[in-house]
Design a protein around this motif. Structure first.
Motif, PDB file in Angstrom:
ATOM      1  N   GLU A 186       0.637  -1.122  -0.481  1.00 34.81           N
ATOM      2  CA  GLU A 186       0.067   0.577  -0.201  1.00 34.81           C
ATOM      3  C   GLU A 186       0.997   1.305  -0.410  1.00 34.81           C
ATOM      4  OE1 GLU A 186      -1.877  -0.681   3.800  1.00 34.81           O
ATOM      5  OE2 GLU A 186      -3.823  -1.889   2.169  1.00 34.81           O
ATOM      6  N   ARG A 187       0.389   2.207  -1.034  1.00 32.54           N
ATOM      7  CA  ARG A 187       1.269   3.876  -0.521  1.00 32.54           C
ATOM      8  C   ARG A 187       0.557   4.446   0.054  1.00 32.54           C
ATOM      9  NH1 ARG A 187       1.521   8.115  -5.946  1.00 32.54           N
ATOM     10  NH2 ARG A 187       1.860   9.026  -4.493  1.00 32.54           N
ATOM     11  N   ARG A 188       1.972   4.796   1.049  1.00 33.58           N
ATOM     12  CA  ARG A 188       0.829   5.484   2.321  1.00 33.58           C
ATOM     13  C   ARG A 188       1.364   7.332   1.896  1.00 33.58           C
ATOM     14  NH1 ARG A 188      -1.251   3.477   6.924  1.00 33.58           N
ATOM     15  NH2 ARG A 188      -0.822   0.930   6.652  1.00 33.58           N
ATOM     16  N   VAL A 189       0.330   8.604   2.703  1.00 37.36           N
ATOM     17  CA  VAL A 189       0.714   9.799   1.698  1.00 37.36           C
ATOM     18  C   VAL A 189       0.425  10.447   2.975  1.00 37.36           C
ATOM     19  CG1 VAL A 189       0.511   9.504  -0.393  1.00 37.36           C
ATOM     20  CG2 VAL A 189      -1.580   9.649   1.151  1.00 37.36           C
ATOM     21  N   ARG A 190       0.688  11.728   3.381  1.00 38.04           N
ATOM     22  CA  ARG A 190       0.457  12.349   4.597  1.00 38.04           C
ATOM     23  C   ARG A 190      -0.628  13.029   4.457  1.00 38.04           C
ATOM     24  NH1 ARG A 190       4.579  15.857   7.559  1.00 38.04           N
ATOM     25  NH2 ARG A 190       5.408  14.328   6.880  1.00 38.04           N
ATOM     26  N   CYS A 191      -1.703  12.656   5.222  1.00 34.51           N
ATOM     27  CA  CYS A 191      -3.276  13.784   5.297  1.00 34.51           C
ATOM     28  C   CYS A 191      -2.883  15.084   5.473  1.00 34.51           C
ATOM     29  CB  CYS A 191      -4.230  13.118   6.881  1.00 34.51           C
ATOM     30  SG  CYS A 191      -5.281  13.858   6.268  1.00 34.51           S
ATOM     31  N   PRO A 192      -3.093  16.006   3.876  1.00 28.68           N
ATOM     32  CA  PRO A 192      -3.607  17.165   3.899  1.00 28.68           C
ATOM     33  C   PRO A 192      -4.202  17.766   5.420  1.00 28.68           C
ATOM     34  CG  PRO A 192      -4.451  16.118   2.116  1.00 28.68           C
ATOM     35  CD  PRO A 192      -3.978  15.090   3.098  1.00 28.68           C
ATOM     36  N   SER A 193      -4.899  17.525   5.645  1.00 28.50           N
ATOM     37  CA  SER A 193      -6.215  17.631   7.181  1.00 28.50           C
ATOM     38  C   SER A 193      -5.196  17.582   8.482  1.00 28.50           C
ATOM     39  CB  SER A 193      -7.115  17.072   7.681  1.00 28.50           C
ATOM     40  OG  SER A 193      -7.843  17.864   5.766  1.00 28.50           O
ATOM     41  N   CYS A 194      -4.777  16.696   8.999  1.00 31.85           N
ATOM     42  CA  CYS A 194      -3.848  16.105   9.916  1.00 31.85           C
ATOM     43  C   CYS A 194      -2.602  15.825   9.996  1.00 31.85           C
ATOM     44  CB  CYS A 194      -4.458  15.021  10.513  1.00 31.85           C
ATOM     45  SG  CYS A 194      -4.212  13.355  10.174  1.00 31.85           S
ATOM     46  N   GLY A 195      -2.245  15.858   8.880  1.00 30.98           N
ATOM     47  CA  GLY A 195      -0.609  15.516   8.945  1.00 30.98           C
ATOM     48  C   GLY A 195      -0.208  13.700   8.943  1.00 30.98           C
ATOM     49  N   GLY A 196      -1.529  13.210   9.269  1.00 34.48           N
ATOM     50  CA  GLY A 196      -0.588  11.545   9.509  1.00 34.48           C
ATOM     51  C   GLY A 196      -0.978  10.254   8.271  1.00 34.48           C
ATOM     52  N   ASP A 197      -0.705   8.974   8.911  1.00 30.33           N
ATOM     53  CA  ASP A 197      -1.016   7.646   8.074  1.00 30.33           C
ATOM     54  C   ASP A 197      -1.838   8.098   6.872  1.00 30.33           C
ATOM     55  OD1 ASP A 197       1.907   8.489   7.752  1.00 30.33           O
ATOM     56  OD2 ASP A 197       1.828   6.651   8.722  1.00 30.33           O
ATOM     57  N   SER A 198      -1.683   7.834   5.616  1.00 36.74           N
ATOM     58  CA  SER A 198      -2.772   7.630   4.959  1.00 36.74           C
ATOM     59  C   SER A 198      -2.681   6.816   3.149  1.00 36.74           C
ATOM     60  CB  SER A 198      -3.650   8.573   4.386  1.00 36.74           C
ATOM     61  OG  SER A 198      -5.129   8.688   3.618  1.00 36.74           O
ATOM     62  N   ILE A 199      -3.512   5.921   3.777  1.00 34.06           N
ATOM     63  CA  ILE A 199      -3.167   5.434   2.134  1.00 34.06           C
ATOM     64  C   ILE A 199      -4.045   5.347   0.963  1.00 34.06           C
ATOM     65  CG2 ILE A 199      -4.181   2.720   1.772  1.00 34.06           C
ATOM     66  CD1 ILE A 199      -4.688   2.237   4.508  1.00 34.06           C
ATOM     67  N   TYR A 200      -3.391   5.245   0.588  1.00 32.76           N
ATOM     68  CA  TYR A 200      -3.481   5.960  -1.262  1.00 32.76           C
ATOM     69  C   TYR A 200      -3.290   4.689  -1.809  1.00 32.76           C
ATOM     70  CZ  TYR A 200      -3.518   9.136  -4.767  1.00 32.76           C
ATOM     71  OH  TYR A 200      -4.276  10.158  -5.936  1.00 32.76           O
ATOM     72  N   ALA A 201      -5.093   4.766  -2.035  1.00 35.63           N
ATOM     73  CA  ALA A 201      -5.276   3.552  -3.050  1.00 35.63           C
ATOM     74  C   ALA A 201      -7.066   3.460  -3.189  1.00 35.63           C
ATOM     75  CB  ALA A 201      -4.781   1.769  -2.384  1.00 35.63           C
ATOM     76  N   PRO A 202      -7.503   2.865  -4.490  1.00 31.62           N
ATOM     77  CA  PRO A 202      -9.072   2.286  -3.988  1.00 31.62           C
ATOM     78  C   PRO A 202      -9.313   2.086  -2.810  1.00 31.62           C
ATOM     79  CG  PRO A 202      -7.862   1.679  -6.068  1.00 31.62           C
ATOM     80  CD  PRO A 202      -6.781   2.131  -5.463  1.00 31.62           C
ATOM     81  N   SER A 203      -9.156   0.839  -1.804  1.00 31.84           N
ATOM     82  CA  SER A 203      -9.450   0.960  -0.801  1.00 31.84           C
ATOM     83  C   SER A 203      -9.904   2.009   0.037  1.00 31.84           C
ATOM     84  CB  SER A 203      -9.092  -0.062  -0.035  1.00 31.84           C
ATOM     85  OG  SER A 203      -7.821   0.032   0.235  1.00 31.84           O
ATOM     86  N   ASN A 204      -9.651   3.353   0.036  1.00 31.54           N
ATOM     87  CA  ASN A 204      -9.553   4.429   0.338  1.00 31.54           C
ATOM     88  C   ASN A 204     -10.591   5.431   0.171  1.00 31.54           C
ATOM     89  OD1 ASN A 204      -9.349   6.660   2.436  1.00 31.54           O
ATOM     90  ND2 ASN A 204      -7.420   6.827   2.848  1.00 31.54           N
ATOM     91  N   ALA A 205     -11.995   5.166  -0.033  1.00 28.84           N
ATOM     92  CA  ALA A 205     -12.856   6.358  -0.188  1.00 28.84           C
ATOM     93  C   ALA A 205     -12.484   7.807  -0.104  1.00 28.84           C
ATOM     94  CB  ALA A 205     -13.777   5.837  -0.056  1.00 28.84           C
ATOM     95  N   PHE A 206     -11.578   8.005   0.948  1.00 29.81           N
ATOM     96  CA  PHE A 206     -11.043   9.720   1.314  1.00 29.81           C
ATOM     97  C   PHE A 206     -10.170   9.406   1.037  1.00 29.81           C
ATOM     98  CE2 PHE A 206     -13.772   7.452   4.486  1.00 29.81           C
ATOM     99  CZ  PHE A 206     -15.446   7.894   3.795  1.00 29.81           C
TER     100      PHE A 206
END
Length: 72
Positions: A12-32
């Motif tokens: 899974e590719r992880r990126v920084r969430c633009p709002s909180c700065g936490g980890d976010s999964i950048y994949a089709p499984s993450n609808a947000f």
């Protein structure tokens, strides 16, 4: 295909969430994506809707009657 190539495709590719700065999964499984959650997505949309992301300007509209069309 090698096992290293296969594992990089399934990782899974992880990126920084633009709002909180936490980890976010950048994949089709993450609808947000790119946000980590619906809450972060909604907070960002609220900031956009209330024009907190607006760029500073001189107050004059560009368009048919704005400074760009008058040649000032």
């Amino acid at each position: 295909m090698t096992s290293a190539a296969a594992s990089s495709e399934t990782r899974e590719r992880r990126v920084r969430c633009p709002s909180c700065g936490g980890d976010s999964i950048y994949a089709p499984s993450n609808a947000f994506r790119p946000f980590c959650s619906e809450r972060c997505q909604q907070m960002d949309f609220g900031a956009w809707a209330s024009e907190r992301f607006a760029l500073p300007g001189n107050g004059e509209a560009d368009g048919p009657d704005g400074p760009a069309s008058r040649g000032d």
